[in-house]
Design an enzyme around this catalytic site. Structure first.
Site, PDB file in Angstrom:
ATOM      1  N   GLU A   1       1.607   3.772  -4.517  1.00  0.00           N
ATOM      2  CA  GLU A   1       1.367   3.665  -5.963  1.00  0.00           C
ATOM      3  C   GLU A   1       1.187   2.187  -6.252  1.00  0.00           C
ATOM      4  O   GLU A   1       2.155   1.429  -6.262  1.00  0.00           O
ATOM      5  CB  GLU A   1       2.573   4.218  -6.736  1.00  0.00           C
ATOM      6  CG  GLU A   1       2.810   5.703  -6.567  1.00  0.00           C
ATOM      7  CD  GLU A   1       1.714   6.538  -7.207  1.00  0.00           C
ATOM      8  OE1 GLU A   1       0.962   6.031  -8.058  1.00  0.00           O
ATOM      9  OE2 GLU A   1       1.598   7.718  -6.839  1.00  0.00           O
TER      10      GLU A   1
ATOM     11  N   CYS B   1       1.708  -1.162 -14.729  1.00  0.00           N
ATOM     12  CA  CYS B   1       0.576  -0.829 -13.850  1.00  0.00           C
ATOM     13  C   CYS B   1      -0.492  -0.064 -14.613  1.00  0.00           C
ATOM     14  O   CYS B   1      -1.670  -0.184 -14.312  1.00  0.00           O
ATOM     15  CB  CYS B   1       1.068  -0.036 -12.648  1.00  0.00           C
ATOM     16  SG  CYS B   1       2.150   1.299 -13.095  1.00  0.00           S
TER      17      CYS B   1
HETATM   18  P1  NAD Z   1       5.191  -6.169  -4.665  1.00  0.00           P
HETATM   19  O1  NAD Z   1       4.066  -5.564  -3.937  1.00  0.00           O
HETATM   20  O2  NAD Z   1       5.358  -7.640  -4.598  1.00  0.00           O
HETATM   21  O3  NAD Z   1       6.593  -5.569  -4.161  1.00  0.00           O
HETATM   22  C1  NAD Z   1       6.870  -4.200  -4.243  1.00  0.00           C
HETATM   23  C2  NAD Z   1       8.022  -3.887  -3.318  1.00  0.00           C
HETATM   24  O4  NAD Z   1       7.606  -4.091  -1.975  1.00  0.00           O
HETATM   25  C3  NAD Z   1       9.251  -4.770  -3.509  1.00  0.00           C
HETATM   26  O5  NAD Z   1      10.404  -3.979  -3.357  1.00  0.00           O
HETATM   27  C4  NAD Z   1       9.146  -5.761  -2.364  1.00  0.00           C
HETATM   28  O6  NAD Z   1      10.375  -6.310  -1.960  1.00  0.00           O
HETATM   29  C5  NAD Z   1       8.555  -4.887  -1.280  1.00  0.00           C
HETATM   30  N1  NAD Z   1       7.841  -5.633  -0.238  1.00  0.00           N
HETATM   31  C6  NAD Z   1       7.258  -6.847  -0.303  1.00  0.00           C
HETATM   32  N2  NAD Z   1       6.670  -7.147   0.884  1.00  0.00           N
HETATM   33  C7  NAD Z   1       6.909  -6.097   1.713  1.00  0.00           C
HETATM   34  C8  NAD Z   1       6.557  -5.816   3.063  1.00  0.00           C
HETATM   35  N3  NAD Z   1       5.849  -6.661   3.795  1.00  0.00           N
HETATM   36  N4  NAD Z   1       6.958  -4.624   3.589  1.00  0.00           N
HETATM   37  C9  NAD Z   1       7.663  -3.738   2.853  1.00  0.00           C
HETATM   38  N5  NAD Z   1       8.027  -3.967   1.569  1.00  0.00           N
HETATM   39  C10 NAD Z   1       7.653  -5.136   1.008  1.00  0.00           C
HETATM   40  O7  NAD Z   1       5.055  -5.641  -6.151  1.00  0.00           O
HETATM   41  P2  NAD Z   1       5.949  -6.020  -7.405  1.00  0.00           P
HETATM   42  O8  NAD Z   1       5.569  -7.416  -7.798  1.00  0.00           O
HETATM   43  O9  NAD Z   1       7.374  -5.691  -7.181  1.00  0.00           O
HETATM   44  O10 NAD Z   1       5.397  -4.972  -8.489  1.00  0.00           O
HETATM   45  C11 NAD Z   1       4.258  -5.192  -9.233  1.00  0.00           C
HETATM   46  C12 NAD Z   1       3.104  -4.376  -8.713  1.00  0.00           C
HETATM   47  O11 NAD Z   1       3.461  -3.000  -8.664  1.00  0.00           O
HETATM   48  C13 NAD Z   1       1.894  -4.446  -9.612  1.00  0.00           C
HETATM   49  O12 NAD Z   1       0.717  -4.517  -8.859  1.00  0.00           O
HETATM   50  C14 NAD Z   1       1.975  -3.120 -10.365  1.00  0.00           C
HETATM   51  O13 NAD Z   1       0.751  -2.702 -10.913  1.00  0.00           O
HETATM   52  C15 NAD Z   1       2.474  -2.212  -9.310  1.00  0.00           C
HETATM   53  N6  NAD Z   1       3.073  -0.995  -9.883  1.00  0.00           N
HETATM   54  C16 NAD Z   1       2.461   0.200  -9.674  1.00  0.00           C
HETATM   55  C17 NAD Z   1       2.994   1.358 -10.226  1.00  0.00           C
HETATM   56  C18 NAD Z   1       2.352   2.708 -10.003  1.00  0.00           C
HETATM   57  O14 NAD Z   1       3.015   3.695 -10.238  1.00  0.00           O
HETATM   58  N7  NAD Z   1       1.114   2.803  -9.549  1.00  0.00           N
HETATM   59  C19 NAD Z   1       4.171   1.280 -10.981  1.00  0.00           C
HETATM   60  C20 NAD Z   1       4.758   0.056 -11.184  1.00  0.00           C
HETATM   61  C21 NAD Z   1       4.205  -1.078 -10.619  1.00  0.00           C
END
Ligand code: NAD
Length: 503
Positions: free
Chosen positions: A244, A278
């Protein structure tokens, strides 16, 4: 290094702090869980999963409903934690928790109906068989969450995975581990017997360890860039993944739209949660005959929205400091390419706050149209008609949600169907996210797989097909004693059933 409490004992381990983004006050100190801790959590979850699956639909439902009621009874405490870690207003945190609970309730009540055993017709060729289908839990699901909706977003996976009979190991964002911890310990209050829902904390390294562990599926919510890394990590064990990811949602305004309602919805969709949504409104396309009137109404509403940390604030600070740089780059790029700030501008960036910004006449090639901004800004672009609006809306590598403001029901539905998005809301924003029976998810860089609704329940299961012989087959085919006569019979049946001419 720092001290954390585990199993009633203080231990020296690598730690990280979370801070209130508005005040920089430290909220909590959490352990950075490494590969060993993550793997042992998954091992404990494996045992818990078989106990939880063995409880059966009714017992799981009762416990999940008890959990939802616990969340509502303590909504004040949880909302305060969400406010402290993300900066969003308390009322927005309460709304987020309420919507998460609506999903938990639906998943608990509908899991058996959607996933339980059912008879399916065997068809004339297999008339001797009784056929049934059921959806079995996968086992242990790893949920990796973001910070922007630290309750609603992970619960879209956790609630559905648990209702389907799985155990869950949850890694919340490193910006919101206290909220994640509250969810896990409140679940343990109502299900104390086994660690069916566990917490692991940390940043990328901990998420990577979870993706490489022995989980049966990863449900990841975050950016497309991180999803690519998670998918690569999952590839080692062929672990399936739901992704997502981000969005660049378009909002279309037709000539017959209720412009007050459209302006109100676009303004809220752009600035609520400081635009860190998002499915927030990022690009607005307006049919030219109503463009100026709509823009005026939008500017009036958005200029009245003030960010802050008090009860009167429309929204809070930016949660993630690095996100402010992205918003700044997008606004600067739009202005440098000839865009016009209808309200706000570079001066709107007052760390940790960003005032609302409306950008007009921005070329489609600019950052603020192409990339996810994730701030309280939007672009408004004039289009000749709805067809041009749909074409521009669809010319994005993201495709998560969308909104269409068109009064004619028939036309609105046609436009909604033409939008390249996982979900489209007609005459409102984010309507679909509040309906638990509807699936939620994206296309392209917005990800794949679905959470919520029946598809969201099935996402955490494997389909199990069963056939049982209930009488002798009139066709003796799957045997070494098959004769020429049997084959002649089969070929006559084949001609009868499938040999007619179709025009
Ligand atoms: P992010 O991608 O930086 O991090 C998301 C999660 O992934 C965090 O828990 C982080 O610690 C973890 N992570 C980071 N690097 C990783 C790796 N190499 N391996 C495994 N896990 C890792 O995103 P964010 O800044 O926390 O959230 C914002 C983003 O999420 C935006 O792009 C937003 O649009 C999206 N989002 C999507 C939805 C949806 O339902 N489609 C909902 C909410 C947010």
């Amino acid at each position: 290094m720092g001290t954390v409490w585990a199993h009633g004992q203080a231990r020296q381990v690598e730690t990280f702090d979370t801070v209130n983004p508005a005040t920089s006050e430290v909220i909590g100190t959490f352990a950075v869980h490494g590969r060993a801790e993550v793997e042992s959590a998954v091992e404990r979850a494996r045992e818990a999963a078989s106990w939880w699956a063995g409880l059966g639909w009714k017992n799981r439902q009762t416990r999940l409903l008890a959990w939802k009621s616990h969340m509502i009874r303590y909504i004040g405490r949880l909302a305060e934690l969400v406010h402290n870690e993300t900066g969003k207003p308390i009322a927005d945190a309460q709304l987020e928790i309420f919507l998460a609970v609506v999903h938990l309730d639906w998943a608990a009540r509908n899991a058996r109906r959607v996933l339980g055993p059912r008879r399916v017709p065997s068809g004339i060729t297999a008339i001797n068989l009784a056929s049934s289908l059921e959806y079995a839990p996968l086992g242990v699901i790893g949920v990796i969450g973001p910070w922007n909706y630290p309750v609603f977003t992970p619960m879209g996976s956790i609630a559905y995975a648990l209702a389907a009979g799985n155990a869950v190991v949850f890694k919340p964002s490193e910006f919101t581990p206290a909220v994640g911890g509250w969810l896990v310990s409140s679940f343990a209050d109502v299900v104390p017997e086994h660690p069916v829902l566990q917490l692991v904390t940390g940043a990328a390294g901990t998420g990577d360890a979870l993706a490489r562990s022995a989980v049966d599926k990863i449900s990841f919510t975050g950016s497309a860039a991180t999803a690519r890394k998670v998918m690569a990590a999952c590839a080692d064990n062929l672990t399936p993944l739901v992704a997502e990811c981000g969005g660049k949602d378009a909002f279309l305004v037709g000539a017959d739209a209720d412009l007050d309602a459209a302006a109100d919805a676009a303004a809220w969709g752009a600035v609520s949660n400081a635009g860190q949504t998002c499915i927030g409104v990022e690009r607005v396309y307006v049919v030219e005959s109503v463009y100026h009137t709509f823009l005026e109404k939008l500017a009036e509403r958005m200029s009245g929205a003030r960010p802050g940390d008090d009860r009167e604030s429309a929204y809070g600070p930016m949660t993630h400091p690095a996100q402010i740089d992205i918003v700044e780059d997008h606004v600067a790029d739009a202005l440098a390419r000839g865009g016009r700030a209808v309200i706000g501008g570079m001066q709107s960036i007052r760390r940790p706050y960003v005032d609302p910004v409306i950008l007009a006449d921005v070329p489609e090639t600019s950052l603020s149209v192409q990339d996810e901004t994730f701030g309280p800004t939007l672009t408004v672009t004039k289009v000749a008609d709805l067809d041009e609006g749909v074409a521009l809306a669809n010319a994005s590598r993201y495709a998560l949600g969308a909104s269409v403001f068109v009064r004619s029901k028939k036309r609105a539905l046609a436009v909604a169907r033409a939008m390249r998005s996982g979900m489209t809301s007609i005459n409102s924003v984010i309507g679909y996210a509040t309906v638990p029976a509807l699936p939620y998810g994206g296309i392209g860089d917005s990800g794949f797989g679905r959470i919520h609704g029946p598809d969201g329940l099935r996402e955490f299961t494997r389909a199990k097909a069963i056939t049982r012989v209930r009488m002798r087959s009139p066709l003796n085919l799957t045997t070494l004693t098959r004769s020429d006569k049997d084959m002649r019979r089969l070929l006559s049946v084949a001609t009868l059933l499938h040999g007619k001419r179709y025009r």
